[in-house]
Design an enzyme around this catalytic site. Structure first.
Site, mmCIF file in Angstrom:
data_model
loop_
_atom_site.group_PDB
_atom_site.id
_atom_site.type_symbol
_atom_site.label_atom_id
_atom_site.label_comp_id
_atom_site.label_asym_id
_atom_site.label_seq_id
_atom_site.Cartn_x
_atom_site.Cartn_y
_atom_site.Cartn_z
ATOM 1 N N ARG A 163 0.839 -1.217 0.000
ATOM 2 C CA ARG A 163 0.000 0.000 0.000
ATOM 3 C C ARG A 163 0.871 1.263 0.000
ATOM 4 O O ARG A 163 0.592 2.232 0.710
ATOM 5 C CB ARG A 163 -0.924 0.050 1.207
ATOM 6 C CG ARG A 163 -1.914 -1.056 1.290
ATOM 7 C CD ARG A 163 -2.947 -1.008 0.170
ATOM 8 N NE ARG A 163 -4.024 -1.921 0.452
ATOM 9 C CZ ARG A 163 -3.981 -3.232 0.191
ATOM 10 N NH1 ARG A 163 -2.920 -3.771 -0.388
ATOM 11 N NH2 ARG A 163 -5.006 -3.995 0.502
ATOM 12 N N SER A 241 -10.714 -0.693 4.642
ATOM 13 C CA SER A 241 -9.834 -0.990 5.778
ATOM 14 C C SER A 241 -9.264 0.308 6.335
ATOM 15 O O SER A 241 -8.656 1.074 5.592
ATOM 16 C CB SER A 241 -8.681 -1.885 5.337
ATOM 17 O OG SER A 241 -9.188 -3.065 4.790
ATOM 18 N N GLU A 351 -4.385 3.270 7.099
ATOM 19 C CA GLU A 351 -4.242 3.176 5.634
ATOM 20 C C GLU A 351 -4.895 4.411 5.003
ATOM 21 O O GLU A 351 -4.487 4.875 3.947
ATOM 22 C CB GLU A 351 -4.929 1.895 5.133
ATOM 23 C CG GLU A 351 -4.819 1.731 3.634
ATOM 24 C CD GLU A 351 -5.455 0.448 3.104
ATOM 25 O OE1 GLU A 351 -5.489 -0.569 3.806
ATOM 26 O OE2 GLU A 351 -5.913 0.491 1.948
HETATM 27 C C1 LIG Z 1 -15.347 -0.197 0.565
HETATM 28 C C2 LIG Z 1 -13.885 -0.010 0.249
HETATM 29 C C3 LIG Z 1 -13.094 -1.144 -0.043
HETATM 30 C C4 LIG Z 1 -11.723 -0.984 -0.353
HETATM 31 N N1 LIG Z 1 -10.990 -2.104 -0.665
HETATM 32 C C5 LIG Z 1 -9.682 -1.989 -1.003
HETATM 33 C C6 LIG Z 1 -8.899 -3.144 -1.373
HETATM 34 O O1 LIG Z 1 -9.388 -4.268 -1.409
HETATM 35 N N2 LIG Z 1 -7.599 -2.950 -1.690
HETATM 36 C C7 LIG Z 1 -7.021 -1.715 -1.690
HETATM 37 O O2 LIG Z 1 -5.828 -1.630 -2.004
HETATM 38 N N3 LIG Z 1 -7.731 -0.606 -1.359
HETATM 39 C C8 LIG Z 1 -9.033 -0.712 -1.009
HETATM 40 N N4 LIG Z 1 -9.763 0.406 -0.660
HETATM 41 C C9 LIG Z 1 -9.114 1.715 -0.606
HETATM 42 C C10 LIG Z 1 -9.290 2.569 -1.889
HETATM 43 O O3 LIG Z 1 -10.222 1.999 -2.748
HETATM 44 C C11 LIG Z 1 -7.966 2.708 -2.638
HETATM 45 O O4 LIG Z 1 -6.982 3.250 -1.792
HETATM 46 C C12 LIG Z 1 -8.094 3.591 -3.892
HETATM 47 O O5 LIG Z 1 -6.889 3.555 -4.618
HETATM 48 C C13 LIG Z 1 -8.454 5.022 -3.561
HETATM 49 O O6 LIG Z 1 -8.721 5.699 -4.762
HETATM 50 P P1 LIG Z 1 -9.312 7.178 -4.753
HETATM 51 O O7 LIG Z 1 -9.277 7.673 -6.159
HETATM 52 O O8 LIG Z 1 -10.633 7.199 -4.103
HETATM 53 O O9 LIG Z 1 -8.209 7.886 -3.846
HETATM 54 P P2 LIG Z 1 -8.306 9.225 -2.991
HETATM 55 O O10 LIG Z 1 -8.831 8.913 -1.640
HETATM 56 O O11 LIG Z 1 -8.990 10.281 -3.764
HETATM 57 O O12 LIG Z 1 -6.752 9.588 -2.892
HETATM 58 C C14 LIG Z 1 -5.864 8.725 -2.221
HETATM 59 C C15 LIG Z 1 -4.462 9.389 -2.208
HETATM 60 O O13 LIG Z 1 -3.942 9.485 -3.532
HETATM 61 C C16 LIG Z 1 -3.674 10.855 -3.889
HETATM 62 N N5 LIG Z 1 -4.061 10.960 -5.311
HETATM 63 C C17 LIG Z 1 -5.229 10.558 -5.867
HETATM 64 N N6 LIG Z 1 -5.180 10.713 -7.205
HETATM 65 C C18 LIG Z 1 -3.960 11.252 -7.492
HETATM 66 C C19 LIG Z 1 -3.308 11.656 -8.709
HETATM 67 N N7 LIG Z 1 -3.884 11.552 -9.907
HETATM 68 N N8 LIG Z 1 -2.055 12.189 -8.613
HETATM 69 C C20 LIG Z 1 -1.435 12.330 -7.420
HETATM 70 N N9 LIG Z 1 -2.012 11.956 -6.243
HETATM 71 C C21 LIG Z 1 -3.249 11.422 -6.281
HETATM 72 C C22 LIG Z 1 -4.508 11.678 -2.946
HETATM 73 O O14 LIG Z 1 -3.899 12.946 -2.723
HETATM 74 C C23 LIG Z 1 -4.484 10.833 -1.679
HETATM 75 O O15 LIG Z 1 -3.286 11.045 -0.970
HETATM 76 C C24 LIG Z 1 -11.135 0.301 -0.360
HETATM 77 C C25 LIG Z 1 -11.941 1.420 -0.072
HETATM 78 C C26 LIG Z 1 -13.296 1.273 0.220
HETATM 79 C C27 LIG Z 1 -14.143 2.485 0.499
#
Ligand SMILES: Cc1cc2nc3c(=O)[nH]c(=O)nc-3n(C[C@H](O)[C@H](O)[C@H](O)COP(=O)(O)OP(=O)(O)OC[C@H]3O[C@@H](n4cnc5c(N)ncnc54)[C@H](O)[C@@H]3O)c2cc1C
Length: 355
Positions: A163, A241, A351
């Site tokens: 991660r 998580s 996380e």
């Molecule tokens: C129900 C649920 C289940 C999940 N299951 C999993 C799983 O099985 N495995 C797993 O690994 N994760 C899981 N996650 C966590 C999540 O889905 C991941 O971390 C995902 O990658 C987040 O994407 P986001 O676009 O919403 O990120 P955001 O929350 O919008 O951003 C996350 C981070 O990335 C940065 N960021 C985002 N986009 C960019 C970009 N283009 N350039 C630079 N920085 C950027 C942001 O500043 C922040 O620091 C889960 C979440 C939920 C709600």
């Protein structure tokens, strides 16, 4: 490009806490990123956001939030066996997995239904059921915030870990990811080497299909398990998580096993974990253990304090009821952390990005 002022972030992060951003800009074209970076009024105190499913905003944000919503999937290279795909950072990850599975390309099927964008997938090195983002990763393109320059990073330069990537540590808030290149195999077959580690997946596959299983079976099985395991983040406050699974030494594991005899543990050598400063560090001396299991042992499964609780199916998944405040969520998470520290001398690390 619309610039919104004093904008509510309630629908922009999956915990849905109602705080505001001084400025909010939805980016649907890469050229607009450069325009913002050149504009003195908006280019300081920038925060990049994908779908906000791994972010908890705890207070009003005093700068500009750029939500990356660029879309597009293009095949840029292929041979008989493999295909390289360029994906815009704002594409939905689960949408991309569905595209790959429907077109018969393997390598990401076990990561079906992980919420969020492709760009954030690289930041987090997302993973599920033995498949990791880094396993299919080729390269990515970024725009440097300070200079507006476009730069490419190969796999080694991204320093992926559990991660983790260089963009979460040394290069935090320095680059905006715009495009990601992934390489997939042109076949229907699934990698079964990890299956014995994921009994739930094997059981689900047996319920819905017959061997030999293909990538459509795998993604369907994972989708069904996830729909049962996780709350619907579009309706309920959660970020999946809340804590990372701890990585401990095998010696520490023996101590934990005295208290929790059946605890599962996984080798960490599959991932390129960043090595600690220990010169004698050997991957095989370490294991990863499920934080959810430790929490469940301590009675945290389905436990609620006011408007904040954990899932009845998985104690690592923090959930909220309407109106829960960031302070209530943080207090709840702090209690979980303290309990684990007291019982097992393990420090849980969030996380979720807490802003
Ligand atoms: C129900 C649920 C289940 C999940 N299951 C999993 C799983 O099985 N495995 C797993 O690994 N994760 C899981 N996650 C966590 C999540 O889905 C991941 O971390 C995902 O990658 C987040 O994407 P986001 O676009 O919403 O990120 P955001 O929350 O919008 O951003 C996350 C981070 O990335 C940065 N960021 C985002 N986009 C960019 C970009 N283009 N350039 C630079 N920085 C950027 C942001 O500043 C922040 O620091 C889960 C979440 C939920 C709600």
């Amino acid at each position: 490009m619309k610039i919104l002022h004093n904008f509510s972030l309630k629908n922009k992060h999956s915990f849905k806490v109602d705080v505001k951003a001084k400025c909010f800009i939805l980016i649907s074209k890469i050229e607009d990123i450069v325009k913002v970076l050149q504009n003195k009024k908006y280019n300081n105190n920038l925060l990049v956001l994908g779908s906000g499913t791994n972010t908890l905003f705890t207070k009003d944000y005093p700068g500009t939030i750029l939500q990356i919503a660029t879309k597009g999937i293009a095949v840029v290279d292929q041979d008989e066996k493999e295909i390289t795909v360029e994906i815009q950072a704002g594409e939905s990850w689960s949408g991309f997995v569905a595209w790959a599975v429907n077109n018969g390309f393997s390598g990401v099927e076990n990561m079906a239904l992980i919420p969020g964008t492709v760009g954030a997938g690289a930041i987090q090195n997302i993973a599920a059921y033995g498949e990791n983002f880094e396993d299919v990763f080729v390269s990515l393109e970024v725009i440097e915030m300070a200079s507006g320059k476009t730069i490419s990073f190969d796999k080694k330069a991204c320093k992926f870990g559990y991660r983790e990537s260089i963009f979460k540590k040394d290069y935090r808030n320095r680059f905006i990811i715009t495009k990601v290149n992934l390489r997939l195999a042109k076949n229907d077959e699934i990698n079964t080497s990890y299956h014995s580690r994921y009994g739930s997946l094997e059981d689900e596959l047996a319920k819905i299909s017959n061997p030999p299983y293909n990538i459509r079976d795998a993604s369907k099985a994972v989708t069904l398990i996830r729909e049962r395991k996780f709350p619907d983040w579009e309706k309920i406050g959660t970020a999946g998580s809340f804590f990372l699974n701890p990585v401990i030494t095998k010696k520490e594991l023996v101590g934990i096993q005295k208290k929790v005899p059946n605890i599962q543990f996984y080798p960490i050598d599959k991932l390129s974990y960043p090595k600690p400063d220990d010169p004698k560090f050997i991957y095989s001396d370490y294991v990863k253990i499920p934080a959810g299991w430790l929490l469940e042992e301590l009675g945290w499964k389905g436990k609620w304090i006011g408007k904040v609780g954990t899932s009845p199916n998985q104690s690592l998944v923090v959930m909220t009821q309407k109106g829960a405040t960031a302070q209530e969520i943080l207090k709840f998470a702090e209690k979980m952390k303290l309990d684990v520290k007291k019982a097992y001398s393990i420090d849980l690390t969030p996380e979720v990005n807490i802003i």
